[in-house]
Design a protein around this motif. Structure first.
Motif, PDB file in Angstrom:
ATOM      1  N   ARG A  35      16.840  21.746  27.852  1.00 39.54           N
ATOM      2  CA  ARG A  35      15.574  22.323  27.389  1.00 39.54           C
ATOM      3  C   ARG A  35      15.731  23.216  26.169  1.00 39.54           C
ATOM      4  O   ARG A  35      14.771  23.777  25.669  1.00 39.54           O
ATOM      5  CB  ARG A  35      14.945  23.141  28.512  1.00 39.54           C
ATOM      6  N   ARG A  36      16.958  23.369  25.690  1.00 38.57           N
ATOM      7  CA  ARG A  36      17.248  24.278  24.586  1.00 38.57           C
ATOM      8  C   ARG A  36      17.311  23.528  23.259  1.00 38.57           C
ATOM      9  O   ARG A  36      17.927  22.477  23.152  1.00 38.57           O
ATOM     10  CB  ARG A  36      18.590  24.957  24.869  1.00 38.57           C
ATOM     11  N   ILE A  37      16.675  24.068  22.225  1.00 42.66           N
ATOM     12  CA  ILE A  37      16.771  23.501  20.881  1.00 42.66           C
ATOM     13  C   ILE A  37      18.109  23.919  20.283  1.00 42.66           C
ATOM     14  O   ILE A  37      18.414  25.101  20.200  1.00 42.66           O
ATOM     15  CB  ILE A  37      15.617  23.988  19.973  1.00 42.66           C
ATOM     16  N   VAL A  38      18.917  22.923  19.877  1.00 42.58           N
ATOM     17  CA  VAL A  38      20.231  23.222  19.314  1.00 42.58           C
ATOM     18  C   VAL A  38      20.281  22.990  17.808  1.00 42.58           C
ATOM     19  O   VAL A  38      21.202  23.445  17.140  1.00 42.58           O
ATOM     20  CB  VAL A  38      21.338  22.410  20.021  1.00 42.58           C
ATOM     21  N   ALA A  39      19.328  22.261  17.272  1.00 44.59           N
ATOM     22  CA  ALA A  39      19.270  22.030  15.829  1.00 44.59           C
ATOM     23  C   ALA A  39      17.819  21.815  15.433  1.00 44.59           C
ATOM     24  O   ALA A  39      17.020  21.309  16.213  1.00 44.59           O
ATOM     25  CB  ALA A  39      20.110  20.826  15.435  1.00 44.59           C
ATOM     26  N   LEU A  40      17.503  22.211  14.212  1.00 52.05           N
ATOM     27  CA  LEU A  40      16.119  22.148  13.764  1.00 52.05           C
ATOM     28  C   LEU A  40      16.059  21.838  12.277  1.00 52.05           C
ATOM     29  O   LEU A  40      16.802  22.405  11.485  1.00 52.05           O
ATOM     30  CB  LEU A  40      15.454  23.500  14.041  1.00 52.05           C
ATOM     31  N   ARG A  41      15.185  20.932  11.919  1.00 53.25           N
ATOM     32  CA  ARG A  41      14.928  20.615  10.506  1.00 53.25           C
ATOM     33  C   ARG A  41      13.424  20.743  10.319  1.00 53.25           C
ATOM     34  O   ARG A  41      12.664  19.880  10.760  1.00 53.25           O
ATOM     35  CB  ARG A  41      15.411  19.195  10.195  1.00 53.25           C
ATOM     36  N   PRO A  42      12.961  21.826   9.689  1.00 50.49           N
ATOM     37  CA  PRO A  42      11.515  22.056   9.588  1.00 50.49           C
ATOM     38  C   PRO A  42      10.781  21.037   8.733  1.00 50.49           C
ATOM     39  O   PRO A  42       9.632  20.737   8.991  1.00 50.49           O
ATOM     40  CB  PRO A  42      11.394  23.453   8.997  1.00 50.49           C
ATOM     41  N   ARG A  43      11.440  20.475   7.735  1.00 47.91           N
ATOM     42  CA  ARG A  43      10.763  19.513   6.860  1.00 47.91           C
ATOM     43  C   ARG A  43      11.522  18.193   6.881  1.00 47.91           C
ATOM     44  O   ARG A  43      12.706  18.149   6.589  1.00 47.91           O
ATOM     45  CB  ARG A  43      10.703  20.040   5.439  1.00 47.91           C
ATOM     46  N   VAL A  44      10.830  17.146   7.217  1.00 47.99           N
ATOM     47  CA  VAL A  44      11.400  15.800   7.179  1.00 47.99           C
ATOM     48  C   VAL A  44      10.442  14.915   6.391  1.00 47.99           C
ATOM     49  O   VAL A  44       9.272  15.256   6.218  1.00 47.99           O
ATOM     50  CB  VAL A  44      11.636  15.215   8.593  1.00 47.99           C
ATOM     51  N   PRO A  45      10.928  13.772   5.915  1.00 43.08           N
ATOM     52  CA  PRO A  45      10.034  12.888   5.164  1.00 43.08           C
ATOM     53  C   PRO A  45       8.835  12.453   6.006  1.00 43.08           C
ATOM     54  O   PRO A  45       8.941  12.311   7.221  1.00 43.08           O
ATOM     55  CB  PRO A  45      10.920  11.684   4.834  1.00 43.08           C
ATOM     56  N   SER A  46       7.716  12.249   5.365  1.00 47.07           N
ATOM     57  CA  SER A  46       6.539  11.778   6.095  1.00 47.07           C
ATOM     58  C   SER A  46       6.683  10.302   6.418  1.00 47.07           C
ATOM     59  O   SER A  46       7.476   9.589   5.807  1.00 47.07           O
ATOM     60  CB  SER A  46       5.275  12.022   5.274  1.00 47.07           C
ATOM     61  N   ARG A  47       5.930   9.857   7.375  1.00 49.16           N
ATOM     62  CA  ARG A  47       5.908   8.446   7.790  1.00 49.16           C
ATOM     63  C   ARG A  47       7.272   7.924   8.212  1.00 49.16           C
ATOM     64  O   ARG A  47       7.802   6.973   7.646  1.00 49.16           O
ATOM     65  CB  ARG A  47       5.318   7.583   6.701  1.00 49.16           C
ATOM     66  N   VAL A  48       7.827   8.539   9.209  1.00 48.10           N
ATOM     67  CA  VAL A  48       9.102   8.086   9.768  1.00 48.10           C
ATOM     68  C   VAL A  48       8.854   6.788  10.529  1.00 48.10           C
ATOM     69  O   VAL A  48       7.987   6.708  11.385  1.00 48.10           O
ATOM     70  CB  VAL A  48       9.712   9.163  10.694  1.00 48.10           C
ATOM     71  N   ILE A  49       9.628   5.757  10.186  1.00 49.49           N
ATOM     72  CA  ILE A  49       9.498   4.447  10.815  1.00 49.49           C
ATOM     73  C   ILE A  49      10.426   4.338  12.021  1.00 49.49           C
ATOM     74  O   ILE A  49      10.089   3.741  13.026  1.00 49.49           O
ATOM     75  CB  ILE A  49       9.830   3.326   9.801  1.00 49.49           C
ATOM     76  N   GLU A  50      11.615   4.929  11.897  1.00 54.83           N
ATOM     77  CA  GLU A  50      12.602   4.820  12.963  1.00 54.83           C
ATOM     78  C   GLU A  50      13.368   6.120  13.106  1.00 54.83           C
ATOM     79  O   GLU A  50      13.652   6.803  12.129  1.00 54.83           O
ATOM     80  CB  GLU A  50      13.580   3.681  12.667  1.00 54.83           C
ATOM     81  N   LEU A  51      13.702   6.457  14.334  1.00 49.93           N
ATOM     82  CA  LEU A  51      14.524   7.616  14.655  1.00 49.93           C
ATOM     83  C   LEU A  51      15.595   7.123  15.603  1.00 49.93           C
ATOM     84  O   LEU A  51      15.292   6.530  16.639  1.00 49.93           O
ATOM     85  CB  LEU A  51      13.681   8.705  15.314  1.00 49.93           C
TER      86      LEU A  51
END
Length: 105
Positions: free
Chosen positions: A8-24
């Motif tokens: 339940r703990r956040i270990v990494a964070l990226r506040p800005r990512v490219p828009s319209r992500v097709i795949e993760l």
């Protein structure tokens, strides 16, 4: 925003990512995260809290990692890149998908 959790703990964070992500997609051990967008692919290091971008690739078809995550195979439109810790290899092959079935050792 991209967040990586351990339980339940956040270990990494990226506040800005490219828009319209097709795949993760995550790597086998969870050390890397791949975001696929219409403009290309970005690989992030999930072991570090601010998720630094490791590499940006052009148009991606597929990505796969060795089980130890030292190598990754990246299929683009007209080639496959094998990216290792100290060298890269370009294979002039077209691929629709990739899977890593065994280690190089």
């Amino acid at each position: 925003m991209l967040a990586v959790f351990s339980g339940r703990r956040i270990v990494a964070l990226r506040p800005r990512v490219p828009s319209r992500v097709i795949e993760l997609r995550g790597s086998p051990r969870g050390n890397y995260v791949v975001l696929g967008t219409a403009r290309g692919v970005r690989v992030y290091d999930a072991r570090l809290r601010d998720l630094p971008r490791v590499r940006r690739f052009g148009m991606l078809v597929s990505v796969a990692w060795s089980s130890d995550e030292r190598w990754r195979a990246v299929a683009q439109e007209q080639k496959i890149l094998l990216v290792g810790p100290h060298r890269s290899v370009v294979l002039p092959l077209r691929a629709l998908d990739l899977a890593w079935t065994r280690d190089l050792s």
